[in-house]
Scaffold this motif. Structure first.
Motif, PDB file in Angstrom:
ATOM      1  N   ILE A  66       0.842  -1.191   0.000  1.00 49.13           N
ATOM      2  CA  ILE A  66       0.000   0.000   0.000  1.00 49.13           C
ATOM      3  C   ILE A  66       0.877   1.240   0.000  1.00 49.13           C
ATOM      4  CG2 ILE A  66      -0.186   0.128   2.518  1.00 49.13           C
ATOM      5  CD1 ILE A  66      -3.210   0.786   2.037  1.00 49.13           C
ATOM      6  N   SER A  67       0.323   2.331  -0.491  1.00 46.38           N
ATOM      7  CA  SER A  67       1.045   3.596  -0.496  1.00 46.38           C
ATOM      8  C   SER A  67       0.253   4.635   0.285  1.00 46.38           C
ATOM      9  CB  SER A  67       1.247   4.082  -1.933  1.00 46.38           C
ATOM     10  OG  SER A  67       1.830   5.367  -1.933  1.00 46.38           O
ATOM     11  N   PHE A  68       0.912   5.279   1.232  1.00 47.81           N
ATOM     12  CA  PHE A  68       0.289   6.341   2.027  1.00 47.81           C
ATOM     13  C   PHE A  68       0.837   7.715   1.664  1.00 47.81           C
ATOM     14  CE2 PHE A  68       0.350   2.548   4.783  1.00 47.81           C
ATOM     15  CZ  PHE A  68      -1.010   2.375   4.954  1.00 47.81           C
ATOM     16  N   VAL A  69       2.053   7.725   1.116  1.00 51.93           N
ATOM     17  CA  VAL A  69       2.735   8.980   0.772  1.00 51.93           C
ATOM     18  C   VAL A  69       3.420   8.808  -0.583  1.00 51.93           C
ATOM     19  CG1 VAL A  69       3.110   9.658   3.183  1.00 51.93           C
ATOM     20  CG2 VAL A  69       4.853   8.327   1.981  1.00 51.93           C
ATOM     21  N   ASN A  70       3.861   9.913  -1.132  1.00 52.47           N
ATOM     22  CA  ASN A  70       4.593   9.884  -2.400  1.00 52.47           C
ATOM     23  C   ASN A  70       6.077  10.097  -2.176  1.00 52.47           C
ATOM     24  OD1 ASN A  70       2.332   9.445  -3.992  1.00 52.47           O
ATOM     25  ND2 ASN A  70       1.944  11.631  -4.246  1.00 52.47           N
ATOM     26  N   ASN A  71       6.864   9.566  -3.081  1.00 54.66           N
ATOM     27  CA  ASN A  71       8.299   9.814  -3.115  1.00 54.66           C
ATOM     28  C   ASN A  71       8.532  11.256  -3.567  1.00 54.66           C
ATOM     29  OD1 ASN A  71       9.225   7.125  -2.481  1.00 54.66           O
ATOM     30  ND2 ASN A  71       8.501   6.516  -4.511  1.00 54.66           N
ATOM     31  N   PRO A  72       9.743  11.780  -3.393  1.00 48.96           N
ATOM     32  CA  PRO A  72      10.028  13.160  -3.834  1.00 48.96           C
ATOM     33  C   PRO A  72       9.701  13.417  -5.304  1.00 48.96           C
ATOM     34  CG  PRO A  72      11.806  12.360  -2.449  1.00 48.96           C
ATOM     35  CD  PRO A  72      10.887  11.188  -2.691  1.00 48.96           C
ATOM     36  N   ASP A  73       9.777  12.378  -6.144  1.00 49.42           N
ATOM     37  CA  ASP A  73       9.473  12.579  -7.571  1.00 49.42           C
ATOM     38  C   ASP A  73       7.978  12.480  -7.874  1.00 49.42           C
ATOM     39  OD1 ASP A  73       8.938   9.861  -7.425  1.00 49.42           O
ATOM     40  OD2 ASP A  73      10.443   9.275  -8.911  1.00 49.42           O
ATOM     41  N   GLY A  74       7.154  12.296  -6.843  1.00 46.55           N
ATOM     42  CA  GLY A  74       5.710  12.247  -7.026  1.00 46.55           C
ATOM     43  C   GLY A  74       5.137  10.862  -7.231  1.00 46.55           C
ATOM     44  N   THR A  75       5.981   9.860  -7.371  1.00 51.23           N
ATOM     45  CA  THR A  75       5.480   8.488  -7.527  1.00 51.23           C
ATOM     46  C   THR A  75       5.100   7.920  -6.156  1.00 51.23           C
ATOM     47  OG1 THR A  75       7.717   7.585  -7.349  1.00 51.23           O
ATOM     48  CG2 THR A  75       6.900   8.071  -9.589  1.00 51.23           C
ATOM     49  N   PRO A  76       4.190   6.957  -6.129  1.00 54.78           N
ATOM     50  CA  PRO A  76       3.788   6.375  -4.839  1.00 54.78           C
ATOM     51  C   PRO A  76       4.953   5.669  -4.139  1.00 54.78           C
ATOM     52  CG  PRO A  76       2.260   5.751  -6.573  1.00 54.78           C
ATOM     53  CD  PRO A  76       3.430   6.408  -7.241  1.00 54.78           C
ATOM     54  N   HIS A  77       5.038   5.859  -2.835  1.00 55.14           N
ATOM     55  CA  HIS A  77       6.005   5.135  -2.007  1.00 55.14           C
ATOM     56  C   HIS A  77       5.254   3.953  -1.399  1.00 55.14           C
ATOM     57  CE1 HIS A  77       9.187   4.281   0.852  1.00 55.14           C
ATOM     58  NE2 HIS A  77       8.263   4.209   1.781  1.00 55.14           N
ATOM     59  N   TYR A  78       5.543   2.757  -1.884  1.00 54.10           N
ATOM     60  CA  TYR A  78       4.829   1.567  -1.412  1.00 54.10           C
ATOM     61  C   TYR A  78       5.479   1.001  -0.160  1.00 54.10           C
ATOM     62  CZ  TYR A  78       2.065   1.719  -5.614  1.00 54.10           C
ATOM     63  OH  TYR A  78       1.202   2.123  -6.590  1.00 54.10           O
ATOM     64  N   GLU A  79       4.625   0.600   0.769  1.00 54.28           N
ATOM     65  CA  GLU A  79       5.071   0.064   2.062  1.00 54.28           C
ATOM     66  C   GLU A  79       4.937  -1.456   2.072  1.00 54.28           C
ATOM     67  OE1 GLU A  79       5.679   2.094   4.953  1.00 54.28           O
ATOM     68  OE2 GLU A  79       5.080   4.015   4.117  1.00 54.28           O
ATOM     69  N   ASN A  80       5.926  -2.121   2.621  1.00 58.57           N
ATOM     70  CA  ASN A  80       5.808  -3.548   2.922  1.00 58.57           C
ATOM     71  C   ASN A  80       5.052  -3.653   4.244  1.00 58.57           C
ATOM     72  OD1 ASN A  80       7.385  -4.116   0.676  1.00 58.57           O
ATOM     73  ND2 ASN A  80       9.268  -4.201   1.860  1.00 58.57           N
ATOM     74  N   THR A  81       4.084  -4.546   4.305  1.00 58.21           N
ATOM     75  CA  THR A  81       3.189  -4.599   5.455  1.00 58.21           C
ATOM     76  C   THR A  81       3.038  -6.027   5.966  1.00 58.21           C
ATOM     77  OG1 THR A  81       1.972  -2.727   4.536  1.00 58.21           O
ATOM     78  CG2 THR A  81       0.876  -3.987   6.268  1.00 58.21           C
ATOM     79  N   TYR A  82       3.257  -6.199   7.274  1.00 59.28           N
ATOM     80  CA  TYR A  82       3.022  -7.491   7.917  1.00 59.28           C
ATOM     81  C   TYR A  82       1.568  -7.586   8.353  1.00 59.28           C
ATOM     82  CZ  TYR A  82       8.063  -8.188   8.291  1.00 59.28           C
ATOM     83  OH  TYR A  82       9.398  -8.362   8.009  1.00 59.28           O
ATOM     84  N   GLN A  83       1.053  -8.811   8.303  1.00 57.15           N
ATOM     85  CA  GLN A  83      -0.263  -9.074   8.889  1.00 57.15           C
ATOM     86  C   GLN A  83      -0.065 -10.013  10.063  1.00 57.15           C
ATOM     87  OE1 GLN A  83      -3.827  -9.778   6.519  1.00 57.15           O
ATOM     88  NE2 GLN A  83      -4.295 -11.519   7.822  1.00 57.15           N
ATOM     89  N   TYR A  84      -0.684  -9.640  11.180  1.00 60.83           N
ATOM     90  CA  TYR A  84      -0.680 -10.440  12.398  1.00 60.83           C
ATOM     91  C   TYR A  84      -2.115 -10.848  12.696  1.00 60.83           C
ATOM     92  CZ  TYR A  84       4.013  -8.700  13.421  1.00 60.83           C
ATOM     93  OH  TYR A  84       5.350  -8.412  13.372  1.00 60.83           O
ATOM     94  N   ALA A  85      -2.296 -11.979  13.362  1.00 58.58           N
ATOM     95  CA  ALA A  85      -3.664 -12.401  13.709  1.00 58.58           C
ATOM     96  C   ALA A  85      -3.640 -13.319  14.920  1.00 58.58           C
ATOM     97  CB  ALA A  85      -4.328 -13.105  12.533  1.00 58.58           C
ATOM     98  N   ILE A  86      -4.820 -13.402  15.530  1.00 57.94           N
ATOM     99  CA  ILE A  86      -5.025 -14.317  16.649  1.00 57.94           C
ATOM    100  C   ILE A  86      -6.482 -14.776  16.617  1.00 57.94           C
ATOM    101  CG2 ILE A  86      -5.554 -12.465  18.307  1.00 57.94           C
ATOM    102  CD1 ILE A  86      -4.034 -14.222  20.428  1.00 57.94           C
ATOM    103  N   LEU A  87      -6.698 -16.034  16.966  1.00 59.50           N
ATOM    104  CA  LEU A  87      -8.036 -16.602  17.056  1.00 59.50           C
ATOM    105  C   LEU A  87      -8.515 -16.563  18.493  1.00 59.50           C
ATOM    106  CD1 LEU A  87      -7.444 -19.771  14.842  1.00 59.50           C
ATOM    107  CD2 LEU A  87      -8.601 -17.639  14.166  1.00 59.50           C
ATOM    108  N   LYS A  88      -9.816 -16.578  18.667  1.00 58.68           N
ATOM    109  CA  LYS A  88     -10.397 -16.533  20.012  1.00 58.68           C
ATOM    110  C   LYS A  88      -9.858 -17.681  20.863  1.00 58.68           C
ATOM    111  CE  LYS A  88     -14.748 -16.299  22.526  1.00 58.68           C
ATOM    112  NZ  LYS A  88     -16.201 -16.133  22.400  1.00 58.68           N
ATOM    113  N   ARG A  89      -9.791 -18.892  20.319  1.00 55.50           N
ATOM    114  CA  ARG A  89      -9.299 -20.033  21.115  1.00 55.50           C
ATOM    115  C   ARG A  89      -7.831 -19.842  21.518  1.00 55.50           C
ATOM    116  NH1 ARG A  89      -6.507 -23.195  17.408  1.00 55.50           N
ATOM    117  NH2 ARG A  89      -7.256 -23.025  15.265  1.00 55.50           N
ATOM    118  N   GLU A  90      -7.039 -19.171  20.682  1.00 57.54           N
ATOM    119  CA  GLU A  90      -5.646 -18.901  21.030  1.00 57.54           C
ATOM    120  C   GLU A  90      -5.582 -17.845  22.129  1.00 57.54           C
ATOM    121  OE1 GLU A  90      -3.551 -19.655  16.696  1.00 57.54           O
ATOM    122  OE2 GLU A  90      -4.570 -17.741  17.067  1.00 57.54           O
TER     123      GLU A  90
END
Length: 178
Positions: free
Chosen positions: A150-174
């Protein structure tokens, strides 16, 4: 929602929260909150009203100190039917390193599991180590890395700065068995 812990009150936003919200949204510490940036108290007040009216595409709650009811951050949840929730948080760095974010997140996750949640997940960008550590303290497992997710901000040249993103999760039983 209203949750009280030993040090915090987690509640709906109120107009009096504008000053505290301005403190932490005037200079968001991570790119994912850049779109929330406010430049004045009036903008912060408008943002509080949006959070009160649910215009943030989910439920957002003020996290306040018990003794003063002053806002130090927020937690947010979004339900995906029938029983999965996405959670997140944003805190004033002036109140960091005191365990407030962990205390608030734990209380909200617990509340969701006590109601109708079966699975809860959170995203944390690969350079947001405090959020990654918080997910791990909550007992969440790292499920994957979305490269250039995903991109939240742009690079200095105006192109999107894409972020690497981790997903974490937990189940109710855990959560129950931890």
């Amino acid at each position: 929602m209203r949750i009280e812990t030993s040090r915090l009150i987690i509640r709906n936003f109120e107009e009096k929260d504008a000053a505290g919200l301005y403190e932490y949204l005037a200079a968001p510490p991570v790119n994912c909150f850049y779109s929330e940036k406010v430049n004045s108290y009036d903008e912060a007040l408008k943002k509080v009203k949006e959070k009160q009216n649910g215009k943030d595409h989910g439920s957002c709650y003020a996290v306040c100190l018990c003794d003063t009811d002053f806002i130090i951050g927020e937690v947010f949840t979004m339900k995906e039917h029938p029983d999965t929730y996405s959670v997140g948080w944003n805190f004033n760095l002036n109140y960091g390193k005191k365990g407030y974010a962990a205390e608030a997140a734990k209380a909200v996750v617990n509340n969701l599991f006590e109601n109708d949640a079966r699975r809860i997940y959170a995203y944390a960008e690969d350079d947001n180590l405090p959020s990654q550590k918080l997910c791990e303290r909550l007992g969440m497992r790292r499920e994957g890395l979305f490269v250039e997710f995903i991109s939240f901000v742009n690079n200095p040249d105006g192109t999107p700065h894409y972020e690497n993103t981790y997903q974490y999760a937990i189940l109710k039983r855990e959560w129950t068995n931890r």
